[in-house]
Structure formats: C-alpha cells, structure tokens
Write a protein that holds these residues in place. Structure first.
Motif, PDB file in Angstrom:
ATOM      1  N   MET A 265       0.827  -1.212   0.000  1.00 58.07           N
ATOM      2  CA  MET A 265       0.000   0.000   0.000  1.00 58.07           C
ATOM      3  C   MET A 265       0.857   1.257   0.000  1.00 58.07           C
ATOM      4  N   LEU A 266       1.991   1.217   0.686  1.00 54.61           N
ATOM      5  CA  LEU A 266       2.904   2.360   0.659  1.00 54.61           C
ATOM      6  C   LEU A 266       3.461   2.571  -0.738  1.00 54.61           C
ATOM      7  N   PHE A 267       3.776   1.469  -1.419  1.00 51.50           N
ATOM      8  CA  PHE A 267       4.255   1.554  -2.807  1.00 51.50           C
ATOM      9  C   PHE A 267       3.187   2.179  -3.703  1.00 51.50           C
ATOM     10  N   VAL A 268       1.945   1.734  -3.541  1.00 53.44           N
ATOM     11  CA  VAL A 268       0.839   2.288  -4.330  1.00 53.44           C
ATOM     12  C   VAL A 268       0.687   3.780  -4.043  1.00 53.44           C
TER      13      VAL A 268
ATOM     14  N   ILE B 110       1.057   6.811  -6.715  1.00 56.38           N
ATOM     15  CA  ILE B 110      -0.030   7.761  -6.966  1.00 56.38           C
ATOM     16  C   ILE B 110       0.483   9.197  -6.844  1.00 56.38           C
ATOM     17  N   LEU B 111       1.237   9.471  -5.774  1.00 52.60           N
ATOM     18  CA  LEU B 111       1.760  10.821  -5.572  1.00 52.60           C
ATOM     19  C   LEU B 111       2.774  11.184  -6.655  1.00 52.60           C
ATOM     20  N   ALA B 112       3.651  10.238  -7.014  1.00 52.83           N
ATOM     21  CA  ALA B 112       4.682  10.524  -8.014  1.00 52.83           C
ATOM     22  C   ALA B 112       4.076  10.716  -9.398  1.00 52.83           C
TER      23      ALA B 112
ATOM     24  N   LEU C 100       1.146  17.318 -12.537  1.00 57.36           N
ATOM     25  CA  LEU C 100       1.001  18.676 -11.999  1.00 57.36           C
ATOM     26  C   LEU C 100       2.213  19.534 -12.354  1.00 57.36           C
ATOM     27  N   ILE C 101       3.410  18.950 -12.261  1.00 52.02           N
ATOM     28  CA  ILE C 101       4.638  19.693 -12.589  1.00 52.02           C
ATOM     29  C   ILE C 101       4.667  20.033 -14.075  1.00 52.02           C
ATOM     30  N   LEU C 102       4.336  19.041 -14.923  1.00 49.05           N
ATOM     31  CA  LEU C 102       4.313  19.293 -16.366  1.00 49.05           C
ATOM     32  C   LEU C 102       3.295  20.370 -16.719  1.00 49.05           C
TER      33      LEU C 102
ATOM     34  N   PHE D 297      -6.468   1.665  -8.062  1.00 48.62           N
ATOM     35  CA  PHE D 297      -5.868   1.441  -9.372  1.00 48.62           C
ATOM     36  C   PHE D 297      -6.055   2.622 -10.325  1.00 48.62           C
ATOM     37  N   PRO D 298      -7.273   3.218 -10.413  1.00 51.20           N
ATOM     38  CA  PRO D 298      -7.400   4.373 -11.302  1.00 51.20           C
ATOM     39  C   PRO D 298      -6.443   5.525 -10.960  1.00 51.20           C
ATOM     40  N   PRO D 299      -6.341   5.976  -9.684  1.00 52.40           N
ATOM     41  CA  PRO D 299      -5.362   7.039  -9.395  1.00 52.40           C
ATOM     42  C   PRO D 299      -3.927   6.636  -9.702  1.00 52.40           C
ATOM     43  N   MET D 300      -3.632   5.333  -9.603  1.00 52.31           N
ATOM     44  CA  MET D 300      -2.276   4.855  -9.851  1.00 52.31           C
ATOM     45  C   MET D 300      -1.963   4.783 -11.343  1.00 52.31           C
ATOM     46  N   PHE D 301      -2.921   4.330 -12.143  1.00 53.78           N
ATOM     47  CA  PHE D 301      -2.659   4.111 -13.566  1.00 53.78           C
ATOM     48  C   PHE D 301      -3.084   5.264 -14.464  1.00 53.78           C
ATOM     49  N   ASN D 302      -3.932   6.168 -13.971  1.00 57.29           N
ATOM     50  CA  ASN D 302      -4.345   7.301 -14.795  1.00 57.29           C
ATOM     51  C   ASN D 302      -3.172   8.108 -15.331  1.00 57.29           C
TER      52      ASN D 302
END
Length: 328
Positions: free
Chosen positions: A32-35, A39-41, A47-49, A284-289
């Motif tokens: 879960m920490l990896f997920v 998500i944040l990265a 957001l940075i782009l 999964f959606p926040p991770m893969f979007n």
C-alpha cells in the motif's frame, strides 16, 4: 436496545482485511505504501508538467488537472491510516475523524464521477460538433463545469454524514473496511439501518449512475458519428482520441457497478475478497491514470520527453564541468 445498554463510542478501530494473518501485515503495508508513492509521483508529475508547459493549458488538460487533484486527495485521505494500521498496528481513528474520512471518501468518489462525465462531454463535442468545439469547450466553460462538479458533489456525502452521525453507536467499534465509509459505520449503529441505508444507497446510485448515463449517451453518439466517417483509417484515428478516457472510465465505473449489483444478482464474495476488489477499484485508477495520460496522450507524452531530455542534458553538462575542473 435501551439507552442504558448503549455505550458511547469514543473512537473506531479500522480492521482492514479481517482474514489477514499478522505475518503478512508488513507485506501489505509495503504494498500500500508503494501504491501511495506511485499515486503521488505519477499525479505529481502531471502537476509539474502542467505548471511548466503552456502547451498543456488547454480545456481538456484542465479537466485532467481536476481529476489529478481528486485522485491525490482521495488517496491521501484513505491510505495513510490503513498503512499505519498494518505497519504500526495503529488502526484507531477518533469518532469525529472517522466521519470526516467518510465524508471525503464519498465526496472525492463523486467528484471523480462528475469529472469523467465532463471528459466525455469534451470528446462528444470534439467529434460530434467539431466546428463548434472552440466556442463550446473553452477554458472558462470547463472551469465553471468543474467548479459546479466540486460543489454539487457535496450533496450526497453531506447528507450521508448528517443522517449517520446522530445514530446511537454500541460498544462494538471495529470497522471491517480499509477506511471509514457509510456502510461500515452505520452497520455499527444500535438501530434499524433500513431508514438510513436505503436513502443513502439511492443517493449513491444517483451520484454514480447520473454521470454514467451521460457518459454512455455521449459515447453512443460518438460511435454513431465515427461510423458515419467513410475512411476506415479516419475512423480509427478519430476513435483513438477517445481511448485514454475510455480506459479511465472503465477502470472507475465497471468494478463499482459490479460490486453494487453483484449481491442483487446472487453473486457473493468473502469479506476479504470484497475488500480487495474495493481497494483495487479505489486505488488502481489514481495509480494508472497518469500512465494513461503520458502514454496515450500526445501532448503530455511530448512534454514529458522534452523535460526528460532537458534534465539529461543538464546532468551531462554538469558532469562535464566536474570532470574538467578535476583535470585542471
């Protein structure tokens, strides 16, 4: 149950997966920490782009910006507590804190549904009314639609909290879920749940199915418009512009509809499997979007490649400077 038999719950305890053995707690926490980091990265990269590249300041990417914000906020609301539960055996959450988390869980889920409907609206106008697209899908129109989505999304979760908070809660305070949601909280109430759960279910279905109905209508119209194009290559090219959104929409809606409807069609799961499916369609959606934006959207992919090249060149030049200074 009489009032004398009711104890006031001061805090709830989030159990997570009830069948999970302690030997696997660290592994689940690490996963879960990896997920959470992914998500944040991933969303942080967009957001940075977006902040650095003016070429991304288009209506469609303003919609994605809202989806990114909602994904980050949802994950930040839910994941830290369940990670602490398995990593530090700290599953306690205050009575008020649990209701606040419940509100945000349902709020950001509703926001996502409305934002996805706006994405479908963008593709509908682009393909079915391309000549009017610049006049209809403007930055300000998208801003107002997204603002309305964030405001309207308050209604369902606010009503859920207002109705659930005053209920009498028994001594039982264990939440069989990875975060506080309406079902897990109200199931602990010392009263008949039907007057509260049925309206909540209806509100949840309206919040979920109204955007979904609009999305289905939009893509039916898009498919009909694409089929009218004579060239096969042009049809494929036109429909390919919808593929990123279709993947995102499928990841969000299909598992939710399956879980909501499964019990009504006689399909039942174990508690652990059901929670695993819920966590998958929640995370999964926040991770893969972000991967979908970067790999399936030309503008974002080009901006990402450009920034990576700039970063590589800067590092290479700095390395040359260091080597030359050592040689001298």
């Amino acid at each position: 149950m009489s009032a004398g038999n009711i104890s006031f719950v001061k805090e709830f305890f989030i159990v997570g997966f009830p069948g999970l053995q302690k030997g696997y707690f660290d592994s689940v926490a690490a996963l879960m920490l990896f997920v959470f980091v992914c998500i944040l990265a991933g969303n942080g990269t967009f957001l940075i782009l977006f902040s650095l590249e003016k070429s991304l300041h288009k209506p469609m990417y303003y919609v994605i910006l809202n989806l990114v914000a909602s994904d980050i906020l949802f994950s930040t609301t839910t994941l830290p507590k369940i990670i602490a539960r398995y990593l530090f055996q700290d599953g306690g959450i205050s009575f008020m804190g649990c209701f606040i988390q419940m509100y945000f869980v349902h709020y950001f889920g509703t926001v996502n549904a409305f934002i996805l409907a706006i994405m479908a609206f963008d593709r509908y106008v682009a393909i079915c009314n391309p000549l009017r697209y610049p006049n209809i899908v403007t930055k300000w129109n998208i801003f107002y639609l997204c603002l309305i989505s964030w405001v309207i999304a308050n209604v369902t979760p606010l009503m859920m909290v207002i109705r659930a908070y005053p209920l009498p809660y028994c001594a039982e305070n264990t939440i069989i879920q990875c975060y506080c949601d309406h079902i897990s909280i109200t199931s602990l109430a010392c009263t008949n749940r039907a007057p509260y759960s049925i309206p909540a279910f209806v509100l949840a279905m309206v919040a979920l199915l109204t955007p979904l109905a609009f999305i289905v209508f939009s893509y039916c119209a898009i498919i009909l418009a694409v089929l009218r194009i004579s060239s096969t290559q042009a049809r494929l090219k036109t429909f390919s512009t919808c593929s990123p959104q279709l993947i995102i929409i499928a990841l969000y809606f299909l598992p939710r509809c399956f879980i909501y409807l499964s019990s009504n069609i006689g399909i039942y799961f174990s508690t652990d499997l059901r929670l695993a499916i819920i966590m998958m369609y929640s995370l999964f959606p926040p991770m893969f979007n972000p991967l979908i934006y970067c790999l399936r959207t030309k503008d974002v992919k080009e901006c990402l490649v450009k920034r990576l090249k700039i970063s590589t060149n800067v590092k290479f030049n700095l390395t040359k400077v260091d080597i030359s200074s050592v040689s001298s």
